[in-house]
Scaffold this motif. Structure first.
Motif, PDB file in Angstrom:
ATOM      1  N   GLY A  56       0.821  -1.200   0.000  1.00 56.35           N
ATOM      2  CA  GLY A  56       0.000   0.000   0.000  1.00 56.35           C
ATOM      3  C   GLY A  56       0.861   1.260   0.000  1.00 56.35           C
ATOM      4  N   THR A  57       0.424   2.288  -0.728  1.00 62.17           N
ATOM      5  CA  THR A  57       1.223   3.507  -0.869  1.00 62.17           C
ATOM      6  C   THR A  57       0.422   4.736  -0.441  1.00 62.17           C
ATOM      7  OG1 THR A  57       0.560   3.785  -3.189  1.00 62.17           O
ATOM      8  CG2 THR A  57       2.583   2.562  -2.766  1.00 62.17           C
ATOM      9  N   HIS A  58       1.169   5.763  -0.094  1.00 57.10           N
ATOM     10  CA  HIS A  58       0.560   7.037   0.279  1.00 57.10           C
ATOM     11  C   HIS A  58       1.538   8.138  -0.091  1.00 57.10           C
ATOM     12  CE1 HIS A  58      -1.913   9.919   2.349  1.00 57.10           C
ATOM     13  NE2 HIS A  58      -0.878  10.323   3.045  1.00 57.10           N
ATOM     14  N   TYR A  59       0.996   9.262  -0.584  1.00 58.92           N
ATOM     15  CA  TYR A  59       1.844  10.345  -1.075  1.00 58.92           C
ATOM     16  C   TYR A  59       1.462  11.683  -0.463  1.00 58.92           C
ATOM     17  CZ  TYR A  59       2.973   6.975  -4.740  1.00 58.92           C
ATOM     18  OH  TYR A  59       3.389   5.861  -5.422  1.00 58.92           O
ATOM     19  N   ALA A  60       2.451  12.556  -0.369  1.00 58.38           N
ATOM     20  CA  ALA A  60       2.164  13.942  -0.027  1.00 58.38           C
ATOM     21  C   ALA A  60       1.400  14.564  -1.194  1.00 58.38           C
ATOM     22  CB  ALA A  60       3.467  14.706   0.198  1.00 58.38           C
ATOM     23  N   ASP A  61       0.515  15.486  -0.892  1.00 58.19           N
ATOM     24  CA  ASP A  61      -0.293  16.117  -1.936  1.00 58.19           C
ATOM     25  C   ASP A  61       0.580  16.798  -2.994  1.00 58.19           C
ATOM     26  OD1 ASP A  61      -3.012  17.192   0.260  1.00 58.19           O
ATOM     27  OD2 ASP A  61      -2.624  15.292  -0.756  1.00 58.19           O
ATOM     28  N   SER A  62       1.718  17.318  -2.561  1.00 55.29           N
ATOM     29  CA  SER A  62       2.584  18.069  -3.472  1.00 55.29           C
ATOM     30  C   SER A  62       3.213  17.209  -4.565  1.00 55.29           C
ATOM     31  CB  SER A  62       3.684  18.781  -2.686  1.00 55.29           C
ATOM     32  OG  SER A  62       4.449  17.838  -1.957  1.00 55.29           O
TER      33      SER A  62
END
Length: 116
Positions: A56-62
């Motif tokens: 599973g992945t997650h990113y900063a909005d930028s």
């Protein structure tokens, strides 16, 4: 103990791409989450992306939509594919891992510079 070595940084023009790598060694069996952070001059270190043991992945909005985090099948190397780079992406990029024992380890960082 886990040792981390980043590579792949460099100078790139606006809109270009780079792929960062972070190779882990040592107690790699204990690694759970792998992350990328960055720190621009005069700024605090900020979260960029994370990948969990289940993929599973997650990113900063930028960086969402431009950066992709991945890891190899042995789960000892984490990558950060960076596309459509902007001058504001200029920073030292750090690899970070967490272990089942609750420890946190950091790499030495790799410089990414985006020129306009």
């Amino acid at each position: 103990q886990v040792q981390l070595v980043e590579s792949g940084g460099g100078l790139v023009q606006l809109g270009g791409s780079l792929r960062l790598s972070c190779a882990a060694s040592g107690s790699i069996f204990s690694i759970t989450v792998m992350r990328w952070y960055r720190q621009a001059p005069g700024s605090r270190r900020e979260f960029v992306a994370t990948i969990g043991s289940n993929g599973g992945t997650h990113y900063a909005d930028s960086v969402k939509g431009r950066f992709t985090i991945s890891r190899d099948t042995t789960k000892t190397t984490v990558y950060l594919q960076m596309n459509s780079l902007k001058p504001e992406d200029t920073a030292v990029y750090y690899c970070n891992v967490a272990t089942r024992q609750g420890n946190d380890y950091w790499g030495q960082g790799t410089q990414v510079t985006v020129s306009s």
